[in-house]
Motif scaffolding. Structure first.
Motif, short mmCIF file in Angstrom:
data_model
loop_
_atom_site.label_atom_id
_atom_site.label_comp_id
_atom_site.label_asym_id
_atom_site.label_seq_id
_atom_site.Cartn_x
_atom_site.Cartn_y
_atom_site.Cartn_z
N GLN A 111 99.17 30.19 -60.87
CA GLN A 111 98.17 31.14 -60.41
C GLN A 111 97.38 31.63 -61.61
O GLN A 111 97.84 31.55 -62.75
N LYS A 112 96.21 32.19 -61.38
CA LYS A 112 95.37 32.69 -62.45
C LYS A 112 96.13 33.76 -63.23
O LYS A 112 96.69 34.69 -62.65
N GLY A 113 96.21 33.61 -64.55
CA GLY A 113 96.91 34.57 -65.41
C GLY A 113 98.39 34.28 -65.58
O GLY A 113 99.05 34.91 -66.39
N GLU A 114 98.94 33.32 -64.84
CA GLU A 114 100.36 32.99 -64.96
C GLU A 114 100.57 32.09 -66.17
O GLU A 114 99.76 31.22 -66.46
N VAL A 115 101.68 32.31 -66.88
CA VAL A 115 101.97 31.58 -68.11
C VAL A 115 103.16 30.67 -67.89
O VAL A 115 104.17 31.09 -67.31
N LYS A 120 108.37 35.44 -63.95
CA LYS A 120 108.15 36.84 -63.63
C LYS A 120 109.24 37.30 -62.68
O LYS A 120 109.48 36.68 -61.66
N TYR A 146 109.34 39.61 -67.82
CA TYR A 146 109.47 38.18 -68.03
C TYR A 146 110.89 37.81 -68.42
O TYR A 146 111.59 38.56 -69.09
#
Length: 176
Positions: A111-115, A120, A146
């Motif tokens: 997803q956008k912003g997920e590393v 999480k 995290y």
């Protein structure tokens, strides 16, 4: 007389240049490298919006640009298309009716912003509490929201310690 000959020579050269340019331009416009692909069925990966915002840009297995209709369910997916038009630098594809878009990778896209590499953990009432996944796996540490693998963290600490030791040795040799 010399100027007259010079002018004649350059005008002749200019005429030849114009003629060669015209012939080269005709040759360039005479061929279409993708015409043989019209009528083919191909799998393409839809990657982005076209510059004119009328199509999605996708690429086939040869990384040739294939323009497809803009449908939100296509973005980031593989779809099957029938090629119905070819231009000098592109192909246009029509999605096959009975085929469905699918994700090209084995893992779900981030997803956008997920590393990648960090998981999480759920938060209850704004506080980080131990989750069932982190309780069952003692090899993970929680940092904020995290989860980090202990072995990775151990290797990171050893690496940073070694770099610090080498740097202090170099500084000591330089200034003594």
């Amino acid at each position: 007389m010399f100027l007259y000959l010079l002018h004649f020579y350059f005008s002749l050269c200019c005429q030849q240049k114009k003629q060669r340019t015209k012939e080269l331009s005709q040759l360039f416009h005479s061929y279409n490298p993708y015409d043989h692909e019209v009528g083919e069925r191909q799998h393409v990966l839809v990657t982005e919006e076209s510059f004119d915002a009328q199509y999605y840009v996708s690429h086939n297995k040869f990384y040739q640009q294939v323009l497809v209709p803009m449908r939100t369910e296509f973005k980031g997916k593989m779809i099957e298309v029938d090629i119905y038009e070819a231009g000098k630098h592109f192909l246009k594809g029509r999605p096959v009716e009975d085929s469905k878009p699918f994700t090209a990778s084995i893992a779900a896209p981030f997803q956008k912003g997920e590393v990648s590499g960090l998981k999480k953990e759920p938060m209850a009432n704004g506080f980080q509490g131990p989750s069932s996944s982190s309780m069952s796996s003692p090899s993970h540490l929680l940092f904020g929201s995290y989860s980090v693998d202990r072995e990775v963290l151990k290797k990171l600490i050893i690496g940073v310690t070694l770099v610090a030791a080498v740097l202090s040795y170099i500084v000591e040799k330089l200034y003594t």
